[in-house]
Motif scaffolding. Structure first.
Motif, PDB file in Angstrom:
ATOM      1  N   LEU A 184       0.817  -1.208   0.000  1.00 19.70           N
ATOM      2  CA  LEU A 184       0.000   0.000   0.000  1.00 19.70           C
ATOM      3  C   LEU A 184       0.855   1.264   0.000  1.00 19.70           C
ATOM      4  CD1 LEU A 184      -2.881  -0.986   2.451  1.00 19.70           C
ATOM      5  CD2 LEU A 184      -2.912  -0.958  -0.042  1.00 19.70           C
ATOM      6  N   SER A 185       2.041   1.197   0.573  1.00 21.91           N
ATOM      7  CA  SER A 185       2.919   2.376   0.544  1.00 21.91           C
ATOM      8  C   SER A 185       3.352   2.693  -0.885  1.00 21.91           C
ATOM      9  CB  SER A 185       4.140   2.150   1.435  1.00 21.91           C
ATOM     10  OG  SER A 185       4.979   1.136   0.906  1.00 21.91           O
ATOM     11  N   HIS A 186       3.558   1.656  -1.691  1.00 19.63           N
ATOM     12  CA  HIS A 186       3.902   1.877  -3.094  1.00 19.63           C
ATOM     13  C   HIS A 186       2.729   2.471  -3.861  1.00 19.63           C
ATOM     14  CE1 HIS A 186       7.366  -1.296  -2.905  1.00 19.63           C
ATOM     15  NE2 HIS A 186       7.641  -0.168  -2.287  1.00 19.63           N
ATOM     16  N   VAL A 187       1.526   2.011  -3.520  1.00 13.23           N
ATOM     17  CA  VAL A 187       0.330   2.610  -4.118  1.00 13.23           C
ATOM     18  C   VAL A 187       0.247   4.081  -3.728  1.00 13.23           C
ATOM     19  CG1 VAL A 187      -2.190   2.561  -4.202  1.00 13.23           C
ATOM     20  CG2 VAL A 187      -0.912   0.409  -4.132  1.00 13.23           C
ATOM     21  N   GLY A 188       0.522   4.348  -2.446  1.00 11.86           N
ATOM     22  CA  GLY A 188       0.507   5.728  -1.970  1.00 11.86           C
ATOM     23  C   GLY A 188       1.517   6.600  -2.694  1.00 11.86           C
ATOM     24  N   PHE A 189       2.692   6.042  -2.966  1.00 13.92           N
ATOM     25  CA  PHE A 189       3.708   6.798  -3.701  1.00 13.92           C
ATOM     26  C   PHE A 189       3.195   7.162  -5.091  1.00 13.92           C
ATOM     27  CE2 PHE A 189       7.209   6.789  -6.779  1.00 13.92           C
ATOM     28  CZ  PHE A 189       7.950   7.854  -6.295  1.00 13.92           C
ATOM     29  N   GLY A 190       2.561   6.196  -5.765  1.00 15.60           N
ATOM     30  CA  GLY A 190       2.009   6.481  -7.087  1.00 15.60           C
ATOM     31  C   GLY A 190       0.955   7.578  -7.029  1.00 15.60           C
ATOM     32  N   ALA A 191       0.086   7.516  -6.006  1.00 14.78           N
ATOM     33  CA  ALA A 191      -0.967   8.522  -5.865  1.00 14.78           C
ATOM     34  C   ALA A 191      -0.379   9.895  -5.551  1.00 14.78           C
ATOM     35  CB  ALA A 191      -1.934   8.095  -4.762  1.00 14.78           C
ATOM     36  N   LEU A 192       0.624   9.936  -4.686  1.00 16.31           N
ATOM     37  CA  LEU A 192       1.264  11.207  -4.344  1.00 16.31           C
ATOM     38  C   LEU A 192       1.987  11.809  -5.546  1.00 16.31           C
ATOM     39  CD1 LEU A 192       2.694  10.317  -0.814  1.00 16.31           C
ATOM     40  CD2 LEU A 192       0.837  11.903  -1.305  1.00 16.31           C
ATOM     41  N   ALA A 193       2.587  10.941  -6.363  1.00 18.31           N
ATOM     42  CA  ALA A 193       3.271  11.423  -7.562  1.00 18.31           C
ATOM     43  C   ALA A 193       2.284  12.066  -8.530  1.00 18.31           C
ATOM     44  CB  ALA A 193       3.997  10.260  -8.246  1.00 18.31           C
ATOM     45  N   ILE A 194       1.128  11.437  -8.699  1.00 18.98           N
ATOM     46  CA  ILE A 194       0.097  11.989  -9.584  1.00 18.98           C
ATOM     47  C   ILE A 194      -0.432  13.302  -9.021  1.00 18.98           C
ATOM     48  CG2 ILE A 194      -2.236  11.602 -10.484  1.00 18.98           C
ATOM     49  CD1 ILE A 194      -1.530   8.607 -10.611  1.00 18.98           C
ATOM     50  N   ALA A 195      -0.654  13.337  -7.691  1.00 13.41           N
ATOM     51  CA  ALA A 195      -1.137  14.565  -7.054  1.00 13.41           C
ATOM     52  C   ALA A 195      -0.141  15.706  -7.242  1.00 13.41           C
ATOM     53  CB  ALA A 195      -1.401  14.318  -5.580  1.00 13.41           C
ATOM     54  N   ALA A 196       1.155  15.395  -7.085  1.00 17.80           N
ATOM     55  CA  ALA A 196       2.186  16.418  -7.240  1.00 17.80           C
ATOM     56  C   ALA A 196       2.229  16.957  -8.670  1.00 17.80           C
ATOM     57  CB  ALA A 196       3.548  15.846  -6.854  1.00 17.80           C
ATOM     58  N   SER A 197       2.060  16.058  -9.635  1.00 15.49           N
ATOM     59  CA  SER A 197       2.108  16.477 -11.038  1.00 15.49           C
ATOM     60  C   SER A 197       0.909  17.341 -11.417  1.00 15.49           C
ATOM     61  CB  SER A 197       2.177  15.253 -11.953  1.00 15.49           C
ATOM     62  OG  SER A 197       0.971  14.507 -11.894  1.00 15.49           O
ATOM     63  N   LEU A 198      -0.216  17.147 -10.713  1.00 11.58           N
ATOM     64  CA  LEU A 198      -1.444  17.907 -11.003  1.00 11.58           C
ATOM     65  C   LEU A 198      -1.640  19.082 -10.047  1.00 11.58           C
ATOM     66  CD1 LEU A 198      -3.893  14.920 -11.642  1.00 11.58           C
ATOM     67  CD2 LEU A 198      -2.720  16.330 -13.353  1.00 11.58           C
ATOM     68  N   ASN A 199      -0.649  19.317  -9.161  1.00 13.52           N
ATOM     69  CA  ASN A 199      -0.727  20.382  -8.159  1.00 13.52           C
ATOM     70  C   ASN A 199      -1.974  20.257  -7.278  1.00 13.52           C
ATOM     71  OD1 ASN A 199       1.689  21.761  -8.881  1.00 13.52           O
ATOM     72  ND2 ASN A 199       0.621  22.656 -10.648  1.00 13.52           N
ATOM     73  N   MET A 200      -2.281  19.041  -6.884  1.00 15.19           N
ATOM     74  CA  MET A 200      -3.429  18.772  -6.017  1.00 15.19           C
ATOM     75  C   MET A 200      -2.944  18.450  -4.602  1.00 15.19           C
ATOM     76  SD  MET A 200      -5.650  16.405  -8.654  1.00 15.19           S
ATOM     77  CE  MET A 200      -7.041  16.240  -7.550  1.00 15.19           C
ATOM     78  N   ALA A 201      -3.861  18.519  -3.631  1.00 13.11           N
ATOM     79  CA  ALA A 201      -3.510  18.220  -2.244  1.00 13.11           C
ATOM     80  C   ALA A 201      -3.105  16.750  -2.137  1.00 13.11           C
ATOM     81  CB  ALA A 201      -4.694  18.507  -1.327  1.00 13.11           C
ATOM     82  N   PRO A 202      -1.873  16.465  -1.693  1.00 15.58           N
ATOM     83  CA  PRO A 202      -1.363  15.081  -1.711  1.00 15.58           C
ATOM     84  C   PRO A 202      -2.206  14.099  -0.900  1.00 15.58           C
ATOM     85  CG  PRO A 202       0.425  16.634  -1.354  1.00 15.58           C
ATOM     86  CD  PRO A 202      -0.843  17.411  -1.238  1.00 15.58           C
ATOM     87  N   LEU A 203      -2.524  14.440   0.343  1.00 15.85           N
ATOM     88  CA  LEU A 203      -3.259  13.502   1.195  1.00 15.85           C
ATOM     89  C   LEU A 203      -4.685  13.312   0.706  1.00 15.85           C
ATOM     90  CD1 LEU A 203      -2.091  14.440   4.805  1.00 15.85           C
ATOM     91  CD2 LEU A 203      -1.257  12.632   3.308  1.00 15.85           C
TER      92      LEU A 203
END
Length: 274
Positions: A47-66
């Protein structure tokens, strides 16, 4: 020593790190006992790897990471249970499938957008500077919800941890409570990733439970001791990180390794004395 403590708490980012870290460590330890006993402890790593993927997408879209990562990781946790229970892909293979796919997606998104910047490094390896005030409010709220739900459903979680078949026979909805454990774990993983990093957050789930089991024999004693060890190691690790400027996640893991060695030695001495 006291001067160092006062100095640490004079910085807002250190107060945030201790507050969120202690709550995440407590949640991780309580959930970790059930996950280790059910032989499903590596769910944290997946799940931490899934979280990394989600955080990476959030960062690229300038969205709130959590705000992005929490629902995505919860969905992955539920999907993981479904794959595990209803497919030929079982246990560790299901975790490997989802975790490696998510990690690959995250790396691809990063390489095509922001590149390997400081934020991405913090997601992978953790940083006590990574949490904003907004993150702290959301993290504390979610951690409290996790703790309340765990305490409220403690007896059901205990039942499915030790004998899922018997629990079902007595009317316990095992699938529902397995899903609850997975969802609570997903939330805890995401909350802890900012400090511990995607590569190290699963240590908060695995180490305290394994350490306690070296000495304690009952479920409740293992759980209480695991919670204490987790929080103490978290505080020790962050303090070491502050004093010697070491990575926060790695410092917490080293504290957990030291605790495991001490408890293993105590358990060995106790067994020889019998």
């Amino acid at each position: 020593m006291m001067e160092t403590i006062f100095e640490m708490f004079s910085y807002p980012f250190m107060v945030r790190a201790f507050a969120v870290g202690a709550l995440v460590a407590l949640c991780s330890a309580l959930l970790g006992v059930s996950l280790v006993l059910k032989r499903y402890s590596m769910i944290g790593d997946g799940l931490s790897h899934v979280g990394f993927g989600a955080l990476a997408i959030a960062a690229s879209l300038n969205m709130a990471p959590l705000a992005v990562a929490i629902p995505v990781v919860i969905l992955a946790a539920v999907l993981l249970l479904r794959i595990r229970g209803n497919s030929r892909i079982k246990g560790d293979a299901a975790i490997a499938l989802i975790s490696t796919s998510s990690l690959a997606v995250g790396i691809m998104v990063i390489s095509m957008t922001t590149g390997m910047n400081t934020d991405v490094y913090n997601y992978m390896f953790g940083s006590i500077l990574a949490m904003s005030e907004g993150d702290v409010v959301l993290s504390v709220a979610m951690a409290v919800i996790v703790l309340v739900l765990f305490v409220f459903f403690y007896h059901k979680i205990f039942a499915i941890t030790f004998d899922e078949t018997f629990a079902q026979a007595t009317g316990v909805k095992a699938d529902l409570y397995n899903t609850l454990i997975a969802v609570l774990t997903a939330v805890t993983i995401v909350l802890g990733m900012r400090m511990m990093g995607a590569l190290l957050i699963s240590s908060l789930i695995i180490f305290p439970a394994l350490t306690s089991m070296r000495v304690c024999k009952t479920f409740k004693s293992v759980m209480i001791n695991s919670a204490v060890i987790s929080v103490v190691c978290l505080v020790t690790g962050i303090t070491v990180s502050y004093v010697w400027a070491t990575p926060a996640g790695a410092s917490v893991v080293m504290a957990n390794i030291a605790a495991l060695l001490v408890y293993s030695l105590i358990g060995l001495i106790r067994n020889k004395g019998k």
